[in-house]
Motif scaffolding. Structure first.
Motif, PDB file in Angstrom:
ATOM      1  N   PRO A   1      66.921  58.021  40.013  1.00 25.81           N
ATOM      2  CA  PRO A   1      65.645  58.144  39.154  1.00 25.81           C
ATOM      3  C   PRO A   1      64.307  57.979  40.201  1.00 25.81           C
ATOM      4  CG  PRO A   1      67.235  56.628  38.092  1.00 25.81           C
ATOM      5  CD  PRO A   1      67.640  57.114  39.549  1.00 25.81           C
ATOM      6  N   LYS A   2      63.169  58.580  39.686  1.00 23.32           N
ATOM      7  CA  LYS A   2      62.019  58.385  40.574  1.00 23.32           C
ATOM      8  C   LYS A   2      61.330  57.065  40.089  1.00 23.32           C
ATOM      9  CE  LYS A   2      60.516  62.146  38.371  1.00 23.32           C
ATOM     10  NZ  LYS A   2      59.404  63.236  37.941  1.00 23.32           N
ATOM     11  N   ALA A   3      60.755  56.619  40.961  1.00 20.59           N
ATOM     12  CA  ALA A   3      59.972  55.623  40.849  1.00 20.59           C
ATOM     13  C   ALA A   3      58.873  55.433  40.038  1.00 20.59           C
ATOM     14  CB  ALA A   3      59.428  54.827  42.198  1.00 20.59           C
ATOM     15  N   VAL A   4      58.671  54.468  39.108  1.00 16.18           N
ATOM     16  CA  VAL A   4      57.761  54.555  38.070  1.00 16.18           C
ATOM     17  C   VAL A   4      56.304  54.190  38.594  1.00 16.18           C
ATOM     18  CG1 VAL A   4      56.665  53.382  36.178  1.00 16.18           C
ATOM     19  CG2 VAL A   4      59.188  53.998  36.232  1.00 16.18           C
ATOM     20  N   PRO A   5      54.977  55.008  38.308  1.00 17.02           N
ATOM     21  CA  PRO A   5      53.863  54.836  39.043  1.00 17.02           C
ATOM     22  C   PRO A   5      53.365  53.493  38.769  1.00 17.02           C
ATOM     23  CG  PRO A   5      53.962  56.806  37.986  1.00 17.02           C
ATOM     24  CD  PRO A   5      55.221  56.192  37.563  1.00 17.02           C
ATOM     25  N   ALA A   6      52.812  52.961  39.903  1.00 20.90           N
ATOM     26  CA  ALA A   6      52.110  51.463  39.214  1.00 20.90           C
ATOM     27  C   ALA A   6      50.971  51.445  38.262  1.00 20.90           C
ATOM     28  CB  ALA A   6      51.625  50.812  40.785  1.00 20.90           C
ATOM     29  N   PRO A   7      51.245  50.617  37.615  1.00 18.22           N
ATOM     30  CA  PRO A   7      50.474  50.398  36.504  1.00 18.22           C
ATOM     31  C   PRO A   7      48.860  49.773  36.900  1.00 18.22           C
ATOM     32  CG  PRO A   7      51.853  48.554  36.203  1.00 18.22           C
ATOM     33  CD  PRO A   7      52.363  49.213  37.493  1.00 18.22           C
ATOM     34  N   VAL A   8      47.940  50.285  36.130  1.00 21.58           N
ATOM     35  CA  VAL A   8      46.525  49.628  36.192  1.00 21.58           C
ATOM     36  C   VAL A   8      46.837  47.958  35.533  1.00 21.58           C
ATOM     37  CG1 VAL A   8      44.245  49.485  35.415  1.00 21.58           C
ATOM     38  CG2 VAL A   8      45.363  51.667  36.090  1.00 21.58           C
ATOM     39  N   LYS A   9      46.341  47.134  36.096  1.00 18.41           N
ATOM     40  CA  LYS A   9      46.386  45.900  35.573  1.00 18.41           C
ATOM     41  C   LYS A   9      45.143  45.341  34.832  1.00 18.41           C
ATOM     42  CE  LYS A   9      47.664  41.134  37.023  1.00 18.41           C
ATOM     43  NZ  LYS A   9      48.588  40.863  35.878  1.00 18.41           N
ATOM     44  N   PHE A  10      45.228  44.929  33.666  1.00 20.35           N
ATOM     45  CA  PHE A  10      43.956  44.496  33.009  1.00 20.35           C
ATOM     46  C   PHE A  10      44.284  42.968  32.750  1.00 20.35           C
ATOM     47  CE2 PHE A  10      44.246  49.069  31.659  1.00 20.35           C
ATOM     48  CZ  PHE A  10      43.107  49.367  31.750  1.00 20.35           C
ATOM     49  N   ASP A  11      43.151  42.159  33.145  1.00 13.83           N
ATOM     50  CA  ASP A  11      43.278  40.763  33.027  1.00 13.83           C
ATOM     51  C   ASP A  11      42.263  40.261  32.105  1.00 13.83           C
ATOM     52  OD1 ASP A  11      45.195  40.228  35.019  1.00 13.83           O
ATOM     53  OD2 ASP A  11      43.481  40.568  36.619  1.00 13.83           O
ATOM     54  N   LYS A  12      42.694  39.412  31.116  1.00 15.22           N
ATOM     55  CA  LYS A  12      41.910  38.799  30.344  1.00 15.22           C
ATOM     56  C   LYS A  12      40.784  37.944  30.578  1.00 15.22           C
ATOM     57  CE  LYS A  12      44.993  39.007  26.131  1.00 15.22           C
ATOM     58  NZ  LYS A  12      45.474  38.185  24.975  1.00 15.22           N
ATOM     59  N   VAL A  13      39.588  38.176  30.314  1.00 15.29           N
ATOM     60  CA  VAL A  13      38.557  37.167  31.053  1.00 15.29           C
ATOM     61  C   VAL A  13      38.546  35.634  30.709  1.00 15.29           C
ATOM     62  CG1 VAL A  13      37.051  39.090  31.412  1.00 15.29           C
ATOM     63  CG2 VAL A  13      36.822  37.934  29.181  1.00 15.29           C
ATOM     64  N   SER A  14      38.032  34.871  31.195  1.00 12.87           N
ATOM     65  CA  SER A  14      37.850  33.453  30.579  1.00 12.87           C
ATOM     66  C   SER A  14      36.492  33.123  30.150  1.00 12.87           C
ATOM     67  CB  SER A  14      38.140  32.500  31.897  1.00 12.87           C
ATOM     68  OG  SER A  14      39.594  32.662  32.380  1.00 12.87           O
ATOM     69  N   GLN A  15      36.325  32.790  29.249  1.00 10.47           N
ATOM     70  CA  GLN A  15      35.056  32.433  28.584  1.00 10.47           C
ATOM     71  C   GLN A  15      34.549  30.998  29.075  1.00 10.47           C
ATOM     72  OE1 GLN A  15      37.494  33.567  26.683  1.00 10.47           O
ATOM     73  NE2 GLN A  15      36.901  35.606  26.402  1.00 10.47           N
ATOM     74  N   ASP A  16      33.582  31.059  29.972  1.00 14.90           N
ATOM     75  CA  ASP A  16      32.934  29.838  30.531  1.00 14.90           C
ATOM     76  C   ASP A  16      31.581  29.213  29.770  1.00 14.90           C
ATOM     77  OD1 ASP A  16      31.478  31.679  31.773  1.00 14.90           O
ATOM     78  OD2 ASP A  16      31.743  31.422  33.813  1.00 14.90           O
ATOM     79  N   LYS A  17      31.296  30.333  29.025  1.00 13.02           N
ATOM     80  CA  LYS A  17      29.958  30.084  28.146  1.00 13.02           C
ATOM     81  C   LYS A  17      29.924  31.134  26.931  1.00 13.02           C
ATOM     82  CE  LYS A  17      26.935  32.996  30.824  1.00 13.02           C
ATOM     83  NZ  LYS A  17      25.639  33.368  31.519  1.00 13.02           N
ATOM     84  N   ASN A  18      28.968  30.630  25.922  1.00  7.90           N
ATOM     85  CA  ASN A  18      28.943  31.513  24.894  1.00  7.90           C
ATOM     86  C   ASN A  18      28.245  32.710  25.324  1.00  7.90           C
ATOM     87  OD1 ASN A  18      30.271  29.821  23.070  1.00  7.90           O
ATOM     88  ND2 ASN A  18      28.294  28.840  22.418  1.00  7.90           N
ATOM     89  N   GLN A  19      28.814  33.892  24.688  1.00  4.40           N
ATOM     90  CA  GLN A  19      28.288  35.162  24.783  1.00  4.40           C
ATOM     91  C   GLN A  19      28.268  35.947  23.491  1.00  4.40           C
ATOM     92  OE1 GLN A  19      30.012  37.825  27.507  1.00  4.40           O
ATOM     93  NE2 GLN A  19      28.389  38.979  28.011  1.00  4.40           N
ATOM     94  N   VAL A  20      27.139  36.670  23.307  1.00  5.26           N
ATOM     95  CA  VAL A  20      27.142  37.494  21.938  1.00  5.26           C
ATOM     96  C   VAL A  20      27.229  38.895  22.683  1.00  5.26           C
ATOM     97  CG1 VAL A  20      25.797  38.387  20.218  1.00  5.26           C
ATOM     98  CG2 VAL A  20      25.697  36.028  20.803  1.00  5.26           C
ATOM     99  N   LEU A  21      28.167  39.688  22.201  1.00  4.15           N
ATOM    100  CA  LEU A  21      28.268  41.136  22.424  1.00  4.15           C
ATOM    101  C   LEU A  21      27.730  41.682  21.059  1.00  4.15           C
ATOM    102  CD1 LEU A  21      31.655  41.318  24.388  1.00  4.15           C
ATOM    103  CD2 LEU A  21      29.100  41.110  25.264  1.00  4.15           C
TER     104      LEU A  21
END
Length: 982
Positions: free
Chosen positions: A758-778
């Motif tokens: 079998p062929k090697a699977v392409p490496a995935p993009v990695k998504f990391d959850k951010v750490s909330q160090d202060k309050n923010q409004v989006l």
């Protein structure tokens, strides 16, 4: 699934699968039986084996046995909905539905003798309010209502009904009101029938309309959510135009703004006394039950109800339409067109059979006229056909959404053009046989579900009191008798220039209203209080149900197909199979993979056109699908085992030999462009993307999309190369079906090639959850009445040892209607119709938890709603009884959960993803009793309280003060391009 397909699942579950070679009129007929001292009716060859009882007082009881799980789906319904509302009090049936969760003299009250005088006073004040004019005078009366309501609430126990149901292990506690029905729903463990009936008998014997003004505010919120919903507005305008005299069109379920502002408790009581009578009601139960025992229990519980006359809505006869009526709806969501025809109602059985067939001929998802001539050829963004079936009239609807550069008028012409083809008979009559085969497939699947059984039986009662159940049982057989000539004659009779044409256009709705926020003082909810009735119900004996754990080594058989692992569970129930090829790669490995999966449906091969492939799958009642997630791609083939070889062979042929089609790709790219534009107009999509932005930051899974330049540069050859090469990657084979493991492997092996290396699977993009160090409004602007607020805070990495603790916290804090969050935000403070809060567990062992909370409220209540949620996030109230109920409910859920069929395999795969090799429910179950409130409080304090959060807020900038947003943190206005990635 379109509405007619849903109708087949819900209305037509009783199939014609019997092999008895009798004349049709003998195959399905009413018979009478006697058992356990009760006489009942049943239909010969009804696979649900439903028993229809009529008690002495006229109450209908319908029972269907299904031993698959130790649970029972229950429905208690009355044939009364918005049709029956008084003309001067629309929305009343829906109000009443809400109030039947508030309790009686026996439960929901600390001291009925002290509470009653206040409730009597409130009823009188509402009557005064109802007849008072002038804002100043009305405000005076309402202020008094608010004041007295606060006094009455001191004696009320909020959500005691929900606590009782949760305490006995009920799931899905809910109710709904529609035009001809109000139905109350519970999914209960099979060992608590006595408890359930004790509560329901009391509930309908003596309802008390307490906590009315806070519940009224919840209905206001529900109305305002509807005013923000372009689809809801289109639906209501369509009905009001199609039915200028019938209440289907003249009285919406939610009611008018004016009537919502002027409720009458006296009118609600009168409605209850008129329509909630045994001859107008049914109790439906489907699941693990003994009908001889249950009918005795139901009779004993509801025999107190006296027989009363049944009042029915006298339907006017609508005048024929002689020309199209054109209407427009404006709003921020994507544009579309709807064409609606008035049809005969459910009591016209012959017309209903024809209409069901016609709907499938037009649109069945694979081989209908719209499917092949419009959707497959990508002439519009999407199109469909569906049926709304009610007692007096039905509605046949065509709908379509324009692609880029296309007008709604052009879409309308295309839809009507397919109707003309139907009227001319330019379709293959053999499609009727395929429609019947697919209906039988849906029935076989639907019979496994208690919910489908119960809904089908209740729907029959609502429309014709079950008296015509024999026609429902024979419905699919009757569909098979329909001829092409009958279809053409029916189509030419009913489809002329007699339709409502509704254009949903983008633009400002200048007629929009909203129900204004009244001044409401938060009321007591008395969390720790318990009525004597609740204690009595809790003390009723119930035989224990032992939990059943999976043993993955025993419950799953394993084999090999070349280099591929095979996971197998045998289907011993029926002749259906499900085959999956599962790859550990998805869109994070290759952004083109979802596009290739979507492209496949438009491709043919050297032997077959795309249309021929769709027709063939439909003819053999089988399906194929290619689904690409973030990290898993699944290829599936499902259907009747007798057609396994044909289906798998055809799918493998398509996958290996699909040919590039540049024209189809060009059309697909155009449609994707339009879909992307439309997605930016949809508030649910926007809020989902905003939450992903808050959880992961600027680069997140939601906006992991192909850029426009990348999309434009994709070639047909690239996509077909991806499809041709899929089987060359390492993957797993999963089979659930009647064949033995060896036979299944042999059958799959004849069709499916496995790469030796079998062929090697392409490496995935990695998504990391951010750490909330202060309050923010989006903040994102959207033109709407309401505001939507999500709280996001990411926590630590997955730890299986905290699973039980997290689950108990969620059940207690914010996961259901009996939770602290729901009681406080909705019941006490009336700040929102919908609210929740939970600590979300990841699905991978190296991923992080996230605290997620939500409130949807009127924009002018947003600050109060945010303040209310923040109080709970920072200081979790203590309710020892509520906490015990949450734990008890969790244990009963596990005790009655049965993971079966291919669900066993997917449970195993989910466990592996978390680094587990056993059924971890067993460990969780053993830990529940040892979890104390102090442990949950410590968890709350350490992970949730007084921590920084990201507030994801969507609202109209015209209705929100920017300075208010700054109170919650640094404000960032997030553009749609940032949210969507294009």
């Amino acid at each position: 699934m379109n509405l007619i397909q849903k109708a087949i699942c819900l209305l037509l579950l009783a199939s014609s699968m019997s092999t008895i070679a009798e004349a049709q009129q003998k195959k399905y007929e009413w018979k009478e039986g006697t058992s356990g001292g009760y006489t009942y009716k049943y239909i010969v060859n009804d696979p649900m084996k439903a028993r229809f009882y009529t008690l002495k007082n006229g109450l209908t009881v319908i029972l269907s046995v299904n031993k698959k799980d130790p649970r029972i789906q229950t429905l208690i319904g009355t044939r009364a909905g918005s049709n029956d509302d008084p003309a001067d009090h629309t929305g009343l049936a829906h109000y009443l539905e809400h109030l039947l969760f508030k309790g009686t003299q026996q439960y929901g009250s600390l001291d009925w003798s002290k509470e009653k005088p206040y409730l009597d006073q409130i009823e009188g004040l509402y009557d005064t309010y109802n007849h008072t004019t002038g804002d100043a005078a009305r405000n005076v009366v309402y202020h008094k209502i608010d004041s007295v309501s606060g006094l009455a609430a001191k004696y009320a126990i909020a959500n005691e009904y929900d606590k009782m149901m949760s305490g006995m292990g009920a799931q899905g506690t809910n109710a709904h009101t529609w035009v001809e029905e109000t139905i109350y729903e519970e999914d209960i463990p099979s060992n608590v029938v006595d408890k359930f009936l004790a509560v329901q008998a009391e509930r309908f014997k003596d309802p008390v309309f307490r906590l009315f003004h806070t519940e009224l505010e919840a209905v206001y919120e529900e109305k305002n959510r509807g005013l923000d919903n372009d689809g809801r507005k289109s639906y209501e305008l369509m009905l009001s135009t199609l039915f200028p005299t019938h209440n289907y069109g003249q009285q919406s379920t939610i009611g008018t703004v004016e009537h919502l502002k002027n409720p009458s408790l006296k009118a609600i009581r009168q409605f209850y006394n008129t329509y909630y009578v045994p001859g107008n009601m049914a109790v439906v139960m489907a699941g693990d039950l003994d009908p001889d025992q249950v009918i005795k229990q139901v009779d004993k519980a509801f025999s107190y109800m006296p027989a009363k006359p049944v009042v029915t809505y006298k339907a006017p006869v609508e005048k024929p339409m002689t020309a199209p009526i054109v209407k427009e709806v404006f709003g921020p969501d994507a544009e579309n067109v709807m064409i609606s025809f008035r049809m005969p109602g459910a009591l016209d059985v012959k017309s209903n059979v024809l209409l069901a067939v016609i709907s499938e001929v037009m649109n069945n998802g694979k081989a209908g006229l719209l499917d092949l001539n419009i959707n497959k050829q990508q002439k519009v963004l999407k199109s469909g056909a569906s049926v709304l079936g009610w007692k007096d009239y039905s509605v046949f609807m065509l709908n379509g959404t324009a692609k880029q550069g296309q007008t709604l008028e052009e879409v309308k012409d295309l839809l009507l053009g397919q109707l003309d083809i139907l009227k001319k008979g330019e379709f293959d009559e053999s499609m009727v046989k395929a429609i019947v085969n697919n209906a039988k497939l849906a029935e076989l699947t639907g019979l496994e579900s208690n919910t489908n059984r119960a809904n089908s039986l209740m729907d029959g009662f609502i429309k014709h009191r079950g008296k015509n159940w024999v026609t429902d049982v024979s419905f699919v057989d009757d569909m098979g008798k329909v001829t092409k000539q009958q279809i053409v004659e029916f189509a030419n009779k009913y489809f002329a220039n007699n339709y409502v044409l509704l254009y949903k256009r983008k633009g400002e709705d200048k007629n929009i209203q909203k129900v204004d926020k009244p001044a409401i003082t938060p009321v007591e909810v008395n969390r720790e209080a318990q009525s004597a009735f609740l204690k009595q119900v809790n003390e009723m004996p119930a035989a224990g149900i032992q939990p059943m754990w999976l043993d993955y080594d025993k419950d799953i058989q394993k084999g090999k197909l070349g280099a591929a692992d095979v996971l197998y569970v045998q289907n011993k129930d029926n002749g259906l199979f499900r085959l999956y090829y599962r790859f550990d790669m998805g869109s994070w490995n290759d952004k083109l993979s979802p596009l290739a999966a979507q492209y496949l449906q438009f491709l043919g091969t050297d032997k077959y056109s795309s249309e021929q492939i769709s027709k063939e799958f439909y003819n053999i009642a089988c399906n194929f699908n290619v689904s690409t997630g973030t990290d898993v791609t699944t290829l599936s083939v499902t259907g009747l085992q007798e057609n396994f070889d044909k289906a798998v062979s055809l799918f493998e042929h398509l996958l290996k030999n699909c040919q590039p089609n540049e024209q189809a790709l060009t059309a697909l790219k155009g449609r994707i462009g339009k879909s992307r534009s439309d997605a930016k107009l949809n508030k649910a999509n926007i809020l989902k993307g905003l939450a992903s932005y808050g959880m992961y930051g600027t680069k997140n899974p939601f906006n992991n999309q192909l850029s426009q330049a990348d999309l434009d540069g994709v070639t047909a050859q690239q996509l077909t190369d991806i499809l041709h090469g899929l089987s060359g990657y390492q993957h797993m084979v999963i089979y659930y079906g009647p064949q033995t493991l060896d036979a299944a492997i042999a059958a799959i092996g004849k069709q499916h090639e496995i790469a030796a290396s079998p062929k090697a699977v392409p490496a995935p993009v990695k998504f990391d959850k951010v750490s909330q160090d202060k309050n923010q409004v989006l903040f994102t602007d959207y033109d709407m009445v309401q505001s939507e607020v999500n709280w996001i805070r990411n926590g630590g990495t997955y730890n299986p040892e905290t699973t039980a603790l997290v689950s108990v916290f969620n059940g207690y804090f914010g996961g259901n209607m009996g939770s602290i969050v729901f009681q406080t935000i909705r019941e006490s403070k009336a700040l929102a119709y919908s609210t929740y809060a939970y600590y979300a567990a990841p699905d991978k062992k190296d991923s992080r938890y996230s605290m997620v909370a939500y409130v949807g409220s009127q924009a002018d209540k947003m600050n109060d709603a945010i303040g209310g949620m923040n109080e709970l996030l920072n200081d979790m109230p203590r309710s020892d009884k509520g906490f015990q109920t949450a734990k008890q409910s969790m244990k009963q859920d596990i005790e009655t959960e049965r993971i079966t069929q291919d669900g066993i395999i997917f449970s195993y795969l989910a466990a592996k993803k978390l680094g587990l090799d056993t059924d971890y429910r067993k460990t969780v179950y053993a830990q529940i009793d040892g979890i104390t409130f102090d442990k949950v409080k410590q968890f709350h304090d350490q992970n949730i309280a007084n921590k920084p959060y990201t507030y994801c807020i969507m609202a109209s900038e015209k209705k929100v003060n920017p300075e208010d947003l700054k109170k919650y943190g640094d404000v960032k206005v997030v553009t749609l391009e940032e949210i969507f990635g294009y």
